[in-house]
Scaffold this active site. Sequence first.
Site, PDB file in Angstrom:
ATOM      1  N   SER A  38       0.864  -1.174   0.000  1.00  0.00           N
ATOM      2  CA  SER A  38       0.000   0.000   0.000  1.00  0.00           C
ATOM      3  C   SER A  38       0.910   1.236   0.000  1.00  0.00           C
ATOM      4  O   SER A  38       1.896   1.279   0.740  1.00  0.00           O
ATOM      5  CB  SER A  38      -0.877  -0.015   1.264  1.00  0.00           C
ATOM      6  N   GLY A  41       2.553   3.041  -5.076  1.00  0.00           N
ATOM      7  CA  GLY A  41       2.330   3.811  -6.298  1.00  0.00           C
ATOM      8  C   GLY A  41       1.537   3.054  -7.363  1.00  0.00           C
ATOM      9  O   GLY A  41       1.392   3.536  -8.493  1.00  0.00           O
ATOM     10  N   ASP A  66      -9.072  -1.034  -3.974  1.00  0.00           N
ATOM     11  CA  ASP A  66     -10.052  -0.285  -3.189  1.00  0.00           C
ATOM     12  C   ASP A  66     -11.405  -0.257  -3.899  1.00  0.00           C
ATOM     13  O   ASP A  66     -12.454  -0.458  -3.281  1.00  0.00           O
ATOM     14  CB  ASP A  66      -9.570   1.153  -2.935  1.00  0.00           C
ATOM     15  N   SER A 110      -2.054  -7.825  -3.487  1.00  0.00           N
ATOM     16  CA  SER A 110      -1.848  -9.259  -3.809  1.00  0.00           C
ATOM     17  C   SER A 110      -0.571  -9.771  -3.144  1.00  0.00           C
ATOM     18  O   SER A 110       0.408 -10.078  -3.829  1.00  0.00           O
ATOM     19  CB  SER A 110      -1.848  -9.501  -5.322  1.00  0.00           C
TER      20      SER A 110
HETATM   21  S1  ADX Z   1      -5.216  -7.457  -1.206  1.00  0.00           S
HETATM   22  O1  ADX Z   1      -4.223  -7.717  -0.152  1.00  0.00           O
HETATM   23  O2  ADX Z   1      -6.421  -8.264  -1.049  1.00  0.00           O
HETATM   24  O3  ADX Z   1      -4.629  -7.574  -2.567  1.00  0.00           O
HETATM   25  P1  ADX Z   1      -6.318  -4.927  -2.051  1.00  0.00           P
HETATM   26  O4  ADX Z   1      -5.321  -4.426  -3.003  1.00  0.00           O
HETATM   27  O5  ADX Z   1      -7.580  -5.544  -2.597  1.00  0.00           O
HETATM   28  O6  ADX Z   1      -5.610  -5.923  -0.997  1.00  0.00           O
HETATM   29  O7  ADX Z   1      -6.792  -3.739  -1.096  1.00  0.00           O
HETATM   30  C1  ADX Z   1      -5.829  -2.983  -0.431  1.00  0.00           C
HETATM   31  C2  ADX Z   1      -6.387  -1.646   0.034  1.00  0.00           C
HETATM   32  O8  ADX Z   1      -7.279  -1.846   1.110  1.00  0.00           O
HETATM   33  C3  ADX Z   1      -5.285  -0.754   0.562  1.00  0.00           C
HETATM   34  O9  ADX Z   1      -4.804   0.105  -0.443  1.00  0.00           O
HETATM   35  C4  ADX Z   1      -5.933  -0.004   1.685  1.00  0.00           C
HETATM   36  O10 ADX Z   1      -6.506   1.190   1.173  1.00  0.00           O
HETATM   37  C5  ADX Z   1      -7.056  -0.897   2.142  1.00  0.00           C
HETATM   38  N1  ADX Z   1      -6.811  -1.656   3.385  1.00  0.00           N
HETATM   39  C6  ADX Z   1      -7.644  -1.653   4.459  1.00  0.00           C
HETATM   40  N2  ADX Z   1      -7.217  -2.490   5.399  1.00  0.00           N
HETATM   41  C7  ADX Z   1      -6.078  -3.076   4.937  1.00  0.00           C
HETATM   42  C8  ADX Z   1      -5.164  -4.043   5.472  1.00  0.00           C
HETATM   43  N3  ADX Z   1      -5.356  -4.596   6.672  1.00  0.00           N
HETATM   44  N4  ADX Z   1      -4.095  -4.408   4.721  1.00  0.00           N
HETATM   45  C9  ADX Z   1      -3.910  -3.841   3.513  1.00  0.00           C
HETATM   46  N5  ADX Z   1      -4.735  -2.936   2.958  1.00  0.00           N
HETATM   47  C10 ADX Z   1      -5.820  -2.539   3.655  1.00  0.00           C
END
Ligand code: ADX
Length: 203
Positions: A38, A41, A66, A110
Amino acid sequence: MGSTHSNNLTRHDGHVDRADRQRLLGQKGVTIWMTGLSGSGKSTIACLLEKMLIERGRLVYRLDGDNLRLGLNKNLGFSAEDRTENIRRVGEVAKLFTDAGLIVIASFISPYRRDRDAVRAAMGGGDFIEVFVNVSLAEAEKRDPKGLYKKARAGQITAFTGVDDPYEPPEKPEIVLDTEHASPDQSASRVFDFLDRGGYLRS
Ligand code: ADX
């Protein structure tokens, strides 16, 4: 497996195939999969790349973590299981859009290598381009565009990637972007050039 699962199904092909759609669009379907912490970029670069491709007259669609979590994946949280399901669903959507002939830009943390590899394995050779959006945790935390690292450090968010949840970098990504030293524009251009040189921008 119960009767509600995928039993007794037959794939039904139509009269139009991917090659027809690609000819119509003058491009090749492909998924550009951006993975990283996160604040690395991913979304910024995805938006710039999307604009560059549209300006070049190519049809592109962005899938963003998001955004998809507000709709298709609104029932998923951030446990390892839910992240895996998030990536599985998004991978299936990306595969469909790629078959539709679109250039898909997927930007998701991911964090698990096996989840990304499963998407790659489900797609045809050359259809999945893994882009590692590389940044140090210290830099991502310094940027903290959504204030989430601060909340994670304060214990207001748990299982936050990089803080108290894992991130597994890709072992053999097609592209590595170093967003600590390259500007978002330079990073987007690198992916654009990769697509151009790879022949994806013509059918
Ligand atoms: S993933 O891990 O399942 O790939 P994804 O990319 O969909 O995550 O979502 C990440 C977004 O969720 C982050 O950019 C952030 O804004 C939000 N977020 C909220 N809680 C978390 C968390 N515990 N870990 C990571 N991202 C989070």
